[in-house]
Scaffold this active site. Structure first.
Site, PDB file in Angstrom:
ATOM      1  N   ARG A  46      56.807  33.865 116.467  1.00  0.00           N
ATOM      2  CA  ARG A  46      57.924  33.543 117.344  1.00  0.00           C
ATOM      3  C   ARG A  46      58.946  32.639 116.652  1.00  0.00           C
ATOM      4  NH1 ARG A  46      55.745  31.456 122.823  1.00  0.00           N
ATOM      5  NH2 ARG A  46      55.093  29.930 121.306  1.00  0.00           N
ATOM      6  N   LYS A 143      37.909  36.713 116.791  1.00  0.00           N
ATOM      7  CA  LYS A 143      37.191  36.110 117.897  1.00  0.00           C
ATOM      8  C   LYS A 143      38.016  34.957 118.451  1.00  0.00           C
ATOM      9  CE  LYS A 143      34.067  32.859 117.179  1.00  0.00           C
ATOM     10  NZ  LYS A 143      34.253  31.509 116.695  1.00  0.00           N
ATOM     11  N   ASP A 172      34.205  39.659 112.455  1.00  0.00           N
ATOM     12  CA  ASP A 172      33.269  38.546 112.509  1.00  0.00           C
ATOM     13  C   ASP A 172      33.111  38.131 111.052  1.00  0.00           C
ATOM     14  OD1 ASP A 172      30.849  37.033 112.254  1.00  0.00           O
ATOM     15  OD2 ASP A 172      30.400  37.603 114.303  1.00  0.00           O
ATOM     16  N   HIS A 173      33.681  36.995 110.696  1.00  0.00           N
ATOM     17  CA  HIS A 173      33.763  36.708 109.252  1.00  0.00           C
ATOM     18  C   HIS A 173      32.377  36.524 108.617  1.00  0.00           C
ATOM     19  CE1 HIS A 173      33.497  32.433 110.379  1.00  0.00           C
ATOM     20  NE2 HIS A 173      33.210  32.182 109.116  1.00  0.00           N
ATOM     21  N   LYS A 177      30.472  37.711 104.519  1.00  0.00           N
ATOM     22  CA  LYS A 177      29.862  36.801 103.541  1.00  0.00           C
ATOM     23  C   LYS A 177      28.968  37.608 102.604  1.00  0.00           C
ATOM     24  CE  LYS A 177      29.857  32.684 106.486  1.00  0.00           C
ATOM     25  NZ  LYS A 177      30.600  31.636 105.793  1.00  0.00           N
ATOM     26  N   GLU A 211      26.359  22.375 110.755  1.00  0.00           N
ATOM     27  CA  GLU A 211      27.639  21.906 110.217  1.00  0.00           C
ATOM     28  C   GLU A 211      27.709  20.388 110.322  1.00  0.00           C
ATOM     29  OE1 GLU A 211      31.071  24.831 111.004  1.00  0.00           O
ATOM     30  OE2 GLU A 211      29.974  24.750 112.873  1.00  0.00           O
ATOM     31  N   ASP A 230      30.658  30.062 120.793  1.00  0.00           N
ATOM     32  CA  ASP A 230      31.384  29.943 119.523  1.00  0.00           C
ATOM     33  C   ASP A 230      30.602  30.521 118.342  1.00  0.00           C
ATOM     34  OD1 ASP A 230      33.569  28.922 117.890  1.00  0.00           O
ATOM     35  OD2 ASP A 230      32.152  27.406 117.168  1.00  0.00           O
ATOM     36  N   HIS A 235      28.429  35.261 115.471  1.00  0.00           N
ATOM     37  CA  HIS A 235      27.910  35.156 114.104  1.00  0.00           C
ATOM     38  C   HIS A 235      26.382  35.239 114.033  1.00  0.00           C
ATOM     39  CE1 HIS A 235      31.949  34.065 113.393  1.00  0.00           C
ATOM     40  NE2 HIS A 235      31.851  32.774 113.607  1.00  0.00           N
ATOM     41  N   LYS A 326      27.173  21.127 115.561  1.00  0.00           N
ATOM     42  CA  LYS A 326      28.183  20.338 114.850  1.00  0.00           C
ATOM     43  C   LYS A 326      27.634  18.939 114.601  1.00  0.00           C
ATOM     44  CE  LYS A 326      31.559  23.409 115.648  1.00  0.00           C
ATOM     45  NZ  LYS A 326      32.025  24.273 114.569  1.00  0.00           N
TER      46      LYS A 326
HETATM   47  C1  BG6 Z   1      33.932  29.832 113.399  1.00  0.00           C
HETATM   48  C2  BG6 Z   1      33.642  28.868 114.513  1.00  0.00           C
HETATM   49  O1  BG6 Z   1      33.943  31.138 113.894  1.00  0.00           O
HETATM   50  O2  BG6 Z   1      32.949  29.703 112.392  1.00  0.00           O
HETATM   51  C3  BG6 Z   1      33.600  27.462 113.986  1.00  0.00           C
HETATM   52  O3  BG6 Z   1      34.641  28.979 115.510  1.00  0.00           O
HETATM   53  C4  BG6 Z   1      32.658  27.336 112.824  1.00  0.00           C
HETATM   54  O4  BG6 Z   1      33.253  26.538 115.008  1.00  0.00           O
HETATM   55  C5  BG6 Z   1      32.916  28.417 111.795  1.00  0.00           C
HETATM   56  O5  BG6 Z   1      32.859  26.070 112.242  1.00  0.00           O
HETATM   57  C6  BG6 Z   1      31.815  28.434 110.756  1.00  0.00           C
HETATM   58  O6  BG6 Z   1      32.172  29.289 109.713  1.00  0.00           O
HETATM   59  P1  BG6 Z   1      31.630  29.033 108.237  1.00  0.00           P
HETATM   60  O7  BG6 Z   1      32.057  30.237 107.485  1.00  0.00           O
HETATM   61  O8  BG6 Z   1      32.273  27.773 107.776  1.00  0.00           O
HETATM   62  O9  BG6 Z   1      30.149  28.898 108.369  1.00  0.00           O
END
Ligand code: BG6
Length: 478
Positions: A46, A143, A172-173, A177, A211, A230, A235, A326
């Site tokens: 935007r 997501k 979904d990243h 990996k 994390e 989340d 994941h 976290k």
């Molecule tokens: C994201 C979550 O999808 O994945 C985050 O929203 C999380 O909360 C993150 O920190 C973790 O990804 P990675 O690749 O750092 O393990």
């Protein structure tokens, strides 16, 4: 692998995800020679920027987030030659014709929806209306894909009005990996593991995604989501699927996704006593969860641990323990497949209990470790010890082995190539919500608040008890 020239449009191009992940990933693919032949990146947002002003955004993203030394000014400027910008209103018609005019209708064109899900429908509609949805068009959605089954179904239905399922790439990243993909190579490329990969030989499987960061910077999103939505619904569910699924007949999208879906559908509902949720407390110099979100009454969890059961022939009786949180003591992601004890010890009770554990480490040092039992060296008699057969990818294959490539690089190139294997299908996402919804509904019905845990710890002690009561224990988070 070379790719044909493509146009990639990033909606939300000035946002955080674009800056941190998408633009750096494209830059690295450019460096790897995968944007030859006139491929283009078109930022769309935007903000009323011109091309030069957007280039400034891209330059700073590359300077900040490409940390492997490839971001020298000459390469950055060469990349910028491929980068354009269009000001666009997702909810109105401004800018859409300009975008359509810049896109080559004969090429692969990927539209990355790096925006909140509330805009997905508007973007899909306007792409369709302005003639960009047909042919080799693909959309990439991030997501959160909904916040429960009903919203995910609604999103799927909205996208389906304008795009076929084979044009929709739900990212979904975790699936991008390296080690996660390797999981399939290990399971299905070796004779060694698959015969043992069942409840007869596997005692249990542990999944940990720990994390050290808190939720600062994303309080609003996170407080509405929580750890289950989340991390677990997406994941961790994907990791569980890859570990538990039957061998697909081929490494191709529908075969792999069919098998994953069967796993999700085989999951038993989680009993209230099989799940623990937590919320981190402040420590000396850092605020706790409640201070972070600025709401002393928040009951959102920043930690969750649970015991799941995949009710099918292969896994009946083998629990799957999942935990994520976290502000824990270390940043670690790993899957540990813990095998059963040998049926009889010929070395007597003093030899102790020894178990083979296959650990797949996703983070921080991607690799695989197999714990085997051997004789302790020396003249002390038959004493047994466990040692790791250890393979760190970077050590074994060298840092240039591609292991350092970001998940986004791989996944974006899969979109361009039209390979959906590592993306979630609509029915998978819905099945995953169908499993998580009752857990959340149960918390709400019982008015259950998360248990406090110390920052820098392994989570609430009750999470340890979740395994202790089964005579098992979590692996150390280290
Ligand atoms: C994201 C979550 O999808 O994945 C985050 O929203 C999380 O909360 C993150 O920190 C973790 O990804 P990675 O690749 O750092 O393990």
């Amino acid at each position: 692998i070379p790719v044909d020239p493509f146009d990639l449009v990033i909606f939300g191009a000035t946002g955080d995800l674009a800056r941190r992940k998408i633009l750096p990933a494209l830059f690295r693919r450019f460096c790897a020679g995968q944007m030859e032949g006139g491929s283009r990146v078109i930022g769309a947002a935007r903000s009323d920027l011109d091309r030069a002003a957007f280039h400034e955004v891209v330059r700073s993203a590359i300077a900040e987030f490409v940390t492997d030394g490839r971001n020298d000014p000459a390469t950055t400027e060469a990349f910028l030659e491929t980068v354009d910008y269009v000001t666009l209103d997702a909810r109105g018609d401004t800018g859409w014709d300009a975008l359509a005019a810049r896109i080559d209708p004969d090429r692969v064109r990927a539209f990355y929806f790096s925006v909140g899900p509330s805009l997905f429908g508007d973007l899909a509609l306007r792409l369709h209306r302005h003639g960009m949805a047909a042919g080799k068009a693909r959309i990439v959605v991030e997501k959160p894909f909904g916040r429960d089954l009903a919203t995910a179904q609604a999103l799927n239905a909205t996208l389906a009005q304008h795009f076929r399922e084979d044009q929709i790439y739900r990212i979904d990243h975790y699936l991008g990996k390296e080690t996660v993909q390797n999981l399939m190579a290990i399971r299905f490329g070796n004779m060694l593991f698959e015969p043992l990969w069942n409840s007869q030989y596997v005692d249990h499987i542990q999944f940990t995604v720990a994390e050290t960061v808190g939720v600062a910077g994303r309080e609003e999103y996170y407080d509405r989501a929580g750890a289950l939505r989340d991390m677990v619904q997406n994941h961790m569910m994907q990791l569980l699927c890859l570990i538990a699924m039957e061998p697909p007949a081929k490494f191709e999208p529908s075969a792999v996704r069919d098998e994953k879906l069967k796993v999700i559908r085989a999951l038993d509902p989680v009993k209230p006593q099989d799940i623990v949720r937590g919320q981190y407390l402040p420590d000396d110099d850092k605020p706790g969860y409640l201070e972070h979100v600025g709401d002393p009454t928040s009951t959102t969890e920043s930690f969750v641990a649970l015991r799941a059961h995949v009710s099918n022939w292969r896994w009946a009786g083998t629990p799957f323990y999942l935990r994520t949180g976290k502000r824990l003591k270390a940043r670690t992601s790993e899957i540990a497949v813990v095998f059963k004890d040998a049926p009889h010890s010929i070395f007597g009770a003093e030899a102790g209990r020894h178990r083979n554990i296959l650990t797949i480490v996703l983070q921080p040092n991607e690799g695989i470790e197999l714990g085997v039992t051997i004789k302790e060296p020396g003249p002390g008699g038959m004493r047994l010890i466990d040692v790791p057969l250890d393979m760190s990818f970077a050590e074994a294959l060298g840092p240039e082995s591609g292991m350092v490539a970001d998940a986004y690089e791989r996944l974006i190139m899969d979109v361009v190539r039209g390979n959906q294997t590592l993306f979630m299908r609509g029915d998978e996402v819905e099945a995953a919500w169908a499993w998580t919804d009752p857990i959340i509904a149960g918390w709400e019905e019982r008015g259950e608040a998360p248990l406090p845990y110390d920052s820098g710890s392994s989570g609430p002690v009750e999470a340890l008890a979740l395994m202790h009561k089964d005579g098992r224990r979590w692996r150390e988070i280290r």
